[in-house]
Design a protein around this motif. Structure first.
Motif, PDB file in Angstrom:
ATOM      1  N   PHE A 182      30.371  37.522  56.665  1.00  0.00           N
ATOM      2  CA  PHE A 182      31.352  37.021  55.694  1.00  0.00           C
ATOM      3  C   PHE A 182      30.658  36.332  54.518  1.00  0.00           C
ATOM      4  O   PHE A 182      31.008  36.544  53.354  1.00  0.00           O
ATOM      5  N   LEU A 183      29.661  35.507  54.809  1.00  0.00           N
ATOM      6  CA  LEU A 183      28.944  34.802  53.747  1.00  0.00           C
ATOM      7  C   LEU A 183      28.238  35.782  52.814  1.00  0.00           C
ATOM      8  O   LEU A 183      28.254  35.612  51.588  1.00  0.00           O
ATOM      9  N   LEU A 184      27.622  36.824  53.387  1.00  0.00           N
ATOM     10  CA  LEU A 184      26.940  37.804  52.542  1.00  0.00           C
ATOM     11  C   LEU A 184      27.931  38.590  51.696  1.00  0.00           C
ATOM     12  O   LEU A 184      27.673  38.866  50.517  1.00  0.00           O
ATOM     13  N   ALA A 185      29.072  38.978  52.267  1.00  0.00           N
ATOM     14  CA  ALA A 185      30.075  39.707  51.489  1.00  0.00           C
ATOM     15  C   ALA A 185      30.614  38.839  50.354  1.00  0.00           C
ATOM     16  O   ALA A 185      30.815  39.317  49.230  1.00  0.00           O
ATOM     17  N   THR A 186      30.832  37.554  50.641  1.00  0.00           N
ATOM     18  CA  THR A 186      31.279  36.619  49.608  1.00  0.00           C
ATOM     19  C   THR A 186      30.249  36.514  48.485  1.00  0.00           C
ATOM     20  O   THR A 186      30.578  36.561  47.293  1.00  0.00           O
ATOM     21  N   ALA A 187      28.984  36.390  48.873  1.00  0.00           N
ATOM     22  CA  ALA A 187      27.914  36.277  47.880  1.00  0.00           C
ATOM     23  C   ALA A 187      27.757  37.564  47.075  1.00  0.00           C
ATOM     24  O   ALA A 187      27.468  37.528  45.879  1.00  0.00           O
ATOM     25  N   MET A 188      27.954  38.718  47.725  1.00  0.00           N
ATOM     26  CA  MET A 188      27.820  39.982  47.006  1.00  0.00           C
ATOM     27  C   MET A 188      28.873  40.111  45.911  1.00  0.00           C
ATOM     28  O   MET A 188      28.604  40.618  44.819  1.00  0.00           O
ATOM     29  N   PHE A 189      30.094  39.666  46.188  1.00  0.00           N
ATOM     30  CA  PHE A 189      31.135  39.695  45.162  1.00  0.00           C
ATOM     31  C   PHE A 189      30.737  38.791  43.990  1.00  0.00           C
ATOM     32  O   PHE A 189      30.876  39.176  42.824  1.00  0.00           O
ATOM     33  N   ALA A 190      30.238  37.603  44.301  1.00  0.00           N
ATOM     34  CA  ALA A 190      29.821  36.683  43.238  1.00  0.00           C
ATOM     35  C   ALA A 190      28.657  37.259  42.436  1.00  0.00           C
ATOM     36  O   ALA A 190      28.606  37.127  41.205  1.00  0.00           O
ATOM     37  N   LEU A 191      27.718  37.923  43.113  1.00  0.00           N
ATOM     38  CA  LEU A 191      26.616  38.553  42.393  1.00  0.00           C
ATOM     39  C   LEU A 191      27.122  39.692  41.515  1.00  0.00           C
ATOM     40  O   LEU A 191      26.626  39.905  40.402  1.00  0.00           O
TER      41      LEU A 191
END
Length: 369
Positions: free
Chosen positions: A317-326
């Motif tokens: 979940f944290l990586l998916a959240t960060a990928m959207f922000a990136l």
């Protein structure tokens, strides 16, 4: 005026993108971190939006076989940034998601590694895993120079394609402090090529007639992301292939810490003494040390399986959240300026790691399932 052929120059200046100049160090993003004095609601709103999209992408990825939640998240962020206005109130939270949330995801990735499980692969498989990382990393750096790709972007691509995708890109970014746009570009490339591997790997396994041990070694040794290894291994042969592929992949992930330390040391020697008032990047970023600590915690065997499963879900979940922000940091102008050379570099890097692992298997380095 910038020379677009110079790989050492930044992709685009803030002024060229129409972005206000960065605030001075005294007004760092820490003032907007949730939970700290002075943190405003805007930071929380950006985090909540990023988290909601990350959760939706994760849910979509779990229902559609072979679909990469991280790729969807990056693409959604890039589409929003370039097609619709992004409210300024969301920017502080987006910045936190792209950096701090990503780093927490890297830390939790360490809980998926257990040293005894990796050592149980045997010396031959471990040699293949180490060779895949080392040879792909340095070959990508050399190819990047030949193709005249920006040096920092080349370094990020080399780490992501050789070690463990987005997590490795974040680790190296913490050592060299590359721009968010370069990080987003490297992540987009490694996620894209890794996603293409999901159907290609099982097809290659069938074409070569590999048994479960060799198939697992190939998939784990050459595929970029852990989630992509699970997807490809599940298609290629199910539990028997995954029993080899996942530990082989995690053996590559374990090399992230020494590679980041080596990159940081090389950058220090290259940069010389820091200027007055300028701090060096840490030799090993704190979150990479946290990753190592989590590996040691998992190795003790004290963490119950349900807790490990929950940590794995949280990490995704944290990586998916960060990928959207990136993805929200991707500007079309910058991608156009990049041209096709980074894409070619990503393709060549993928071919290199394929070749190294296949050669290792041919020389008897495949696992016995």
């Amino acid at each position: 005026m910038q020379n677009p052929a110079d790989p050492q120059q930044p992709l685009l200046s803030d002024q060229e993108r129409g972005v206000p100049s960065a605030a001075p160090a005294a007004a760092s993003p820490r003032t907007a971190r949730p939970g700290e004095p002075g943190a405003g609601a805007s930071a929380w709103s950006g985090l909540l939006v990023s988290g909601a999209v990350g959760a939706a992408c994760l849910a979509l990825g779990s229902t559609v076989p072979g679909l990469s939640a991280m790729l969807v998240a990056v693409l959604l962020g890039a589409l929003w940034r370039n097609l619709l206005p992004v409210p300024a109130a969301l920017e502080p939270g987006i910045a936190i998601a792209a950096k701090r949330v990503l780093r927490w995801g890297v830390v939790l990735l360490g809980l998926q590694l257990s040293l005894p499980a990796i050592l149980a692969l045997g010396p031959g498989v471990l040699v293949v895993a180490v060779a895949a990382v080392v040879l792909t990393f340095f070959a990508t750096l050399a190819l990047g120079r030949v193709l005249k790709v920006d040096s920092e972007l080349t370094l990020l691509i080399a780490s992501g394609f050789s070690i463990c995708g987005a997590a490795a890109v974040a680790g190296v970014q913490g050592a060299v402090r590359a721009s968010q746009e370069k990080v987003a570009a490297a992540v987009a490339l490694v996620v894209l090529f890794g996603t293409l591997m999901i159907p290609l790997m099982p097809a290659l396994v069938a074409l070569l007639g590999l048994g479960p041990g060799d198939a697992g070694t190939l998939i784990g040794g050459a595929t970029h992301e852990v989630a992509q290894v699970v997807a490809a291994g599940g298609i290629a042969g199910g539990a028997m292939v995954l029993a080899v592929a996942v530990p082989v992949k995690l053996a590559r992930v374990l090399l992230m810490a020494p590679v980041v330390a080596g990159v940081s040391l090389a950058q220090r020697r290259k940069g010389g003494a820091p200027k007055a008032g300028q701090k060096r990047p840490p030799l090993v970023p704190l979150f990479v040390l946290g990753f190592v600590a989590m590996v040691l915690v998992a190795t003790t065997g004290w963490v119950p399986a349900p807790a490990l499963d929950a940590a794995k879900l949280l990490q995704q979940f944290l990586l998916a959240t960060a990928m959207f922000a990136l993805g929200l940091g991707v500007h079309v102008k910058s991608l156009v300026k990049l041209g096709g050379r980074p894409v070619v570099l990503g393709a060549l890097s993928t071919l290199v790691i394929f070749g190294v692992v296949l050669l290792g298997i041919a020389l008897g380095g495949g696992a016995i399932a």
